[in-house]
Design a protein around this motif. Structure first.
Motif, mmCIF file in Angstrom:
data_model
loop_
_atom_site.group_PDB
_atom_site.id
_atom_site.type_symbol
_atom_site.label_atom_id
_atom_site.label_comp_id
_atom_site.label_asym_id
_atom_site.label_seq_id
_atom_site.Cartn_x
_atom_site.Cartn_y
_atom_site.Cartn_z
ATOM 1 N N PHE A 283 32.842 18.238 40.496
ATOM 2 C CA PHE A 283 31.690 19.021 40.916
ATOM 3 C C PHE A 283 30.649 19.106 39.811
ATOM 4 O O PHE A 283 30.985 19.238 38.630
ATOM 5 N N SER A 284 29.378 19.061 40.186
ATOM 6 C CA SER A 284 28.298 19.155 39.205
ATOM 7 C C SER A 284 28.156 20.562 38.658
ATOM 8 O O SER A 284 27.738 20.752 37.516
ATOM 9 N N VAL A 285 28.508 21.573 39.464
ATOM 10 C CA VAL A 285 28.540 22.966 39.019
ATOM 11 C C VAL A 285 29.985 23.430 39.119
ATOM 12 O O VAL A 285 30.557 23.437 40.213
ATOM 13 N N ASP A 286 30.589 23.795 37.980
ATOM 14 C CA ASP A 286 32.016 24.108 37.965
ATOM 15 C C ASP A 286 32.262 25.245 36.967
ATOM 16 O O ASP A 286 32.179 25.059 35.756
ATOM 17 N N VAL A 287 32.543 26.454 37.501
ATOM 18 C CA VAL A 287 32.715 27.635 36.661
ATOM 19 C C VAL A 287 34.157 27.689 36.155
ATOM 20 O O VAL A 287 35.110 27.494 36.920
ATOM 21 N N LYS A 288 34.341 27.985 34.878
ATOM 22 C CA LYS A 288 35.673 28.087 34.281
ATOM 23 C C LYS A 288 36.396 29.304 34.866
ATOM 24 O O LYS A 288 35.859 30.399 34.915
ATOM 25 N N THR A 289 37.669 29.077 35.282
ATOM 26 C CA THR A 289 38.383 30.153 35.960
ATOM 27 C C THR A 289 39.815 30.379 35.490
ATOM 28 O O THR A 289 40.387 31.431 35.757
ATOM 29 N N GLY A 290 40.446 29.427 34.864
ATOM 30 C CA GLY A 290 41.865 29.573 34.536
ATOM 31 C C GLY A 290 42.730 29.206 35.726
ATOM 32 O O GLY A 290 42.259 28.668 36.740
ATOM 33 N N LYS A 291 44.035 29.489 35.630
ATOM 34 C CA LYS A 291 44.975 29.133 36.687
ATOM 35 C C LYS A 291 44.808 30.022 37.916
ATOM 36 O O LYS A 291 44.306 31.139 37.828
ATOM 37 N N VAL A 292 45.301 29.503 39.049
ATOM 38 C CA VAL A 292 45.231 30.272 40.288
ATOM 39 C C VAL A 292 46.357 31.307 40.333
ATOM 40 O O VAL A 292 47.368 31.182 39.637
ATOM 41 N N ALA A 293 46.175 32.324 41.164
ATOM 42 C CA ALA A 293 47.203 33.338 41.398
ATOM 43 C C ALA A 293 47.966 32.982 42.671
ATOM 44 O O ALA A 293 47.653 31.997 43.347
ATOM 45 N N ASN A 294 48.958 33.801 43.011
ATOM 46 C CA ASN A 294 49.790 33.508 44.186
ATOM 47 C C ASN A 294 50.088 34.804 44.936
ATOM 48 O O ASN A 294 50.812 35.658 44.445
ATOM 49 N N GLN A 295 49.535 34.941 46.126
ATOM 50 C CA GLN A 295 49.755 36.132 46.931
ATOM 51 C C GLN A 295 51.113 36.116 47.629
ATOM 52 O O GLN A 295 51.534 37.121 48.205
ATOM 53 N N LYS A 296 51.779 34.979 47.606
ATOM 54 C CA LYS A 296 53.109 34.784 48.200
ATOM 55 C C LYS A 296 53.099 35.164 49.678
ATOM 56 O O LYS A 296 52.124 34.896 50.377
ATOM 57 N N GLN A 297 54.180 35.794 50.161
ATOM 58 C CA GLN A 297 54.269 36.070 51.600
ATOM 59 C C GLN A 297 53.633 37.425 51.924
ATOM 60 O O GLN A 297 54.283 38.370 52.374
ATOM 61 N N SER A 298 52.340 37.502 51.679
ATOM 62 C CA SER A 298 51.585 38.718 51.978
ATOM 63 C C SER A 298 50.187 38.333 52.421
ATOM 64 O O SER A 298 49.746 37.206 52.200
ATOM 65 N N GLY A 299 49.492 39.285 53.032
ATOM 66 C CA GLY A 299 48.135 39.015 53.511
ATOM 67 C C GLY A 299 47.074 39.612 52.620
ATOM 68 O O GLY A 299 46.067 40.127 53.106
ATOM 69 N N VAL B 249 41.269 49.816 38.334
ATOM 70 C CA VAL B 249 42.209 48.704 38.335
ATOM 71 C C VAL B 249 43.082 48.806 37.089
ATOM 72 O O VAL B 249 42.746 49.519 36.134
ATOM 73 N N VAL B 250 44.197 48.074 37.103
ATOM 74 C CA VAL B 250 45.067 48.035 35.927
ATOM 75 C C VAL B 250 45.509 46.592 35.718
ATOM 76 O O VAL B 250 45.523 45.788 36.661
ATOM 77 N N PRO B 251 45.886 46.221 34.492
ATOM 78 C CA PRO B 251 46.427 44.880 34.271
ATOM 79 C C PRO B 251 47.769 44.734 34.980
ATOM 80 O O PRO B 251 48.462 45.733 35.254
ATOM 81 N N LYS B 252 48.141 43.518 35.284
ATOM 82 C CA LYS B 252 49.391 43.268 36.002
ATOM 83 C C LYS B 252 50.600 43.790 35.230
ATOM 84 O O LYS B 252 51.608 44.189 35.825
ATOM 85 N N THR B 253 50.498 43.806 33.900
ATOM 86 C CA THR B 253 51.606 44.306 33.082
ATOM 87 C C THR B 253 51.849 45.796 33.290
ATOM 88 O O THR B 253 52.952 46.289 33.061
ATOM 89 N N ALA B 254 50.832 46.538 33.735
ATOM 90 C CA ALA B 254 50.976 47.978 33.938
ATOM 91 C C ALA B 254 51.628 48.317 35.276
ATOM 92 O O ALA B 254 52.225 49.378 35.426
ATOM 93 N N MET B 255 51.496 47.421 36.258
ATOM 94 C CA MET B 255 52.177 47.591 37.540
ATOM 95 C C MET B 255 52.443 46.210 38.115
ATOM 96 O O MET B 255 51.649 45.678 38.893
ATOM 97 N N PRO B 256 53.565 45.596 37.707
ATOM 98 C CA PRO B 256 53.873 44.225 38.136
ATOM 99 C C PRO B 256 54.125 44.128 39.634
ATOM 100 O O PRO B 256 54.251 45.132 40.345
ATOM 101 N N GLU B 257 54.243 42.891 40.106
ATOM 102 C CA GLU B 257 54.596 42.643 41.496
ATOM 103 C C GLU B 257 55.952 43.253 41.834
ATOM 104 O O GLU B 257 56.820 43.415 40.968
ATOM 105 N N SER B 258 56.125 43.598 43.098
ATOM 106 C CA SER B 258 57.401 44.097 43.605
ATOM 107 C C SER B 258 57.857 43.174 44.721
ATOM 108 O O SER B 258 57.076 42.357 45.242
ATOM 109 N N SER B 259 59.094 43.314 45.132
ATOM 110 C CA SER B 259 59.607 42.513 46.237
ATOM 111 C C SER B 259 58.769 42.714 47.492
ATOM 112 O O SER B 259 58.466 41.762 48.218
ATOM 113 N N ASN B 260 58.349 43.955 47.721
ATOM 114 C CA ASN B 260 57.648 44.272 48.969
ATOM 115 C C ASN B 260 56.155 43.969 48.935
ATOM 116 O O ASN B 260 55.533 43.874 49.996
ATOM 117 N N SER B 261 55.570 43.831 47.746
ATOM 118 C CA SER B 261 54.184 43.376 47.697
ATOM 119 C C SER B 261 54.117 41.861 47.848
ATOM 120 O O SER B 261 53.184 41.330 48.451
#
Length: 442
Positions: free
Chosen positions: A51-67, A153-165
């Motif tokens: 792409f001619s215009v490409d913003v730096k973003t880092g790696k993608v996240a994963n919402q897993k089995q959630s909406g 908001v909080v960083p992920k380290t302050a409230m990590p993912e849970s099984s149900n999220s």
């Protein structure tokens, strides 16, 4: 009404068997499946991920089995800023924290709508609409803004993912059971003319149970926390006793009131250059009103490009399942040759798809790049939230023609709008029905 006669079906079967092309295709489709048999490699050739215009973003996240795509997409736009501003290599904000407060607020929003419609019959369209899905994972941009503005908001380290999220099916199942049960109680209290104070007391008891349910399922949201990290130069940083609000102000610092939702809905009931809202669409009572400005697709894309060219990514909503390949991450009108495979014309206009229930916004992602050729966009870079095993390390490519047909919403800064567009957005909105396609949750 006219029934199907057996003789007519026998004629159809005989006609099918007479066509050797159809019987040959039948073998391929039965063996390999519909999409695999219709896949067109030209879509990959025409949508190379450069792409001619490409913003730096880092790696993608994963919402897993959630909406939770809508909140992942919003948090990802914040993460992009933080990676650059604080020289971070990899970083995520807590989606579980946002998820908790969204569920909590949606329960209260449901209770208030049940009370507001308590004088209507159970089979009224509005009551049936509320009870069909009391709450779900999906949402709209203005709804996530309401959560951010109220809870920070909080960083992920302050409230990590849970099984149900990460896999929210059971949580949604039991939370909706509770909300429907509570609806029977609240409607009965209204029918018995219980005083408002008692109804409010009962609702608060219900909310206590909701909080308990969410805390047990997702964990307890932090009130204060320490934020520590090493930057790309391995320099150690620590910031102690932050609240979610002070963390947002210091590390995100985005004035969310500076952003507006732009839609493209080319149906006759929604003239362009007018603002719209949707009845009963929201999550936070007293929060930000869901509001859109409807514009033509050329204007829509120009606004997205303007923000990308200034180095800022764009939250957007689309119908991701239409003419797209999950494994290769290509969203293109020629991804599958369905018309040719079945010799059936599946084509509809964008307006017809909206009016007849064939398409609506189903997913939110982030535009992180665009390829401009001779002043016109040809393809778009898309950051998804399905992990790195799909597309190009989690990034998808959307052809410009696909964007025209299946993209419905973007979020851009107000200062990119003309004075006329801003005035149209700020005007009193037309109120759409709760079931309008523009009320769809990503």
């Amino acid at each position: 009404m006219s029934e199907i006669r057996q003789e007519l079906t026998q004629t159809f079967a005989a006609n099918f068997q007479k066509n050797p092309k159809q019987t040959a295709l039948q073998r391929a489709v039965v063996k390999n499946g519909i999409q695999a048999s219709a896949a067109d490699m030209s879509a990959e050739v025409n949508n190379v991920p450069v792409f001619s215009v490409d913003v730096k973003t880092g790696k993608v996240a994963n919402q897993k089995q959630s909406g939770r795509c809508w909140m992942f997409a919003a948090l990802n736009t914040f993460r992009h800023r933080m990676l650059n501003q604080f020289n971070l290599k990899e970083f995520e904000l807590s989606q579980n924290y946002t998820f908790f407060w969204d569920k909590y607020e949606k329960a209260n929003y449901f209770y208030e709508n049940i009370l507001a419609t308590a004088d209507q019959a159970l089979d009224s369209r509005k009551v049936a609409f509320l009870l069909q899905t009391p709450q779900q994972d999906g949402g709209q941009w203005d709804m996530i803004v309401s959560i951010f503005q109220k809870y920070g908001v909080v960083p992920k380290t302050a409230m990590p993912e849970s099984s149900n999220s990460s896999n929210s099916r059971e949580l949604n199942n039991y939370l909706n059971k509770k909300l429907r049960k509570d609806a029977t109680v609240l409607r009965k209290m209204v029918a018995e003319e219980t005083n408002v104070t008692e109804i409010q007391k009962q609702k608060e008891a219900m909310l206590q149970e909701v909080y308990n349910f969410l805390a047990m399922s997702l964990g307890t949201p932090p009130e204060t926390f320490d934020f520590e990290y090493r930057d790309e130069e391995q320099v150690y940083h620590i910031d102690r006793q932050l609240t979610p609000q002070t963390f947002y102000d210091k590390y995100v610092g985005v004035n969310l009131d500076d952003y507006v939702s732009i839609i493209n809905a080319p149906t006759t009931d929604k003239p362009y250059n007018q603002s719209y809202t949707v009845e009963m669409l929201g999550n936070v009572v007293g929060g930000k009103e869901v509001k859109y400005l409807n514009v033509d697709m050329s204007t829509f894309k120009k606004l997205a490009i303007a923000q990308l060219e200034q180095g800022e990514t764009v939250w957007f909503g689309c119908d991701v399942g239409q003419s797209s390949t999950r494994d290769t991450g290509i969203m293109s009108l020629d991804a599958y040759a369905m018309n040719e495979l079945f010799d059936i014309d599946f084509d509809m206009t964008k307006a017809e798809r909206l009016d007849y229930g064939e398409s609506l916004m189903t997913h939110a992602m982030v535009l992180t790049g665009v390829d401009i050729v001779d002043g016109q966009p040809t393809k778009w870079k898309v950051e998804n939230s399905w992990g790195e095993k799909v597309g190009d390390k989690g990034f998808f490519v959307a052809s410009d023609a696909w964007m025209d047909e299946f993209t419905y919403q973007i979020v851009v800064r107000k200062d990119l709008l003309t004075a006329e567009q801003l005035a149209a957005f700020e005007a009193e909105p037309t109120v759409l029905s709760p079931w309008d396609p523009m009320g769809a949750l990503a």
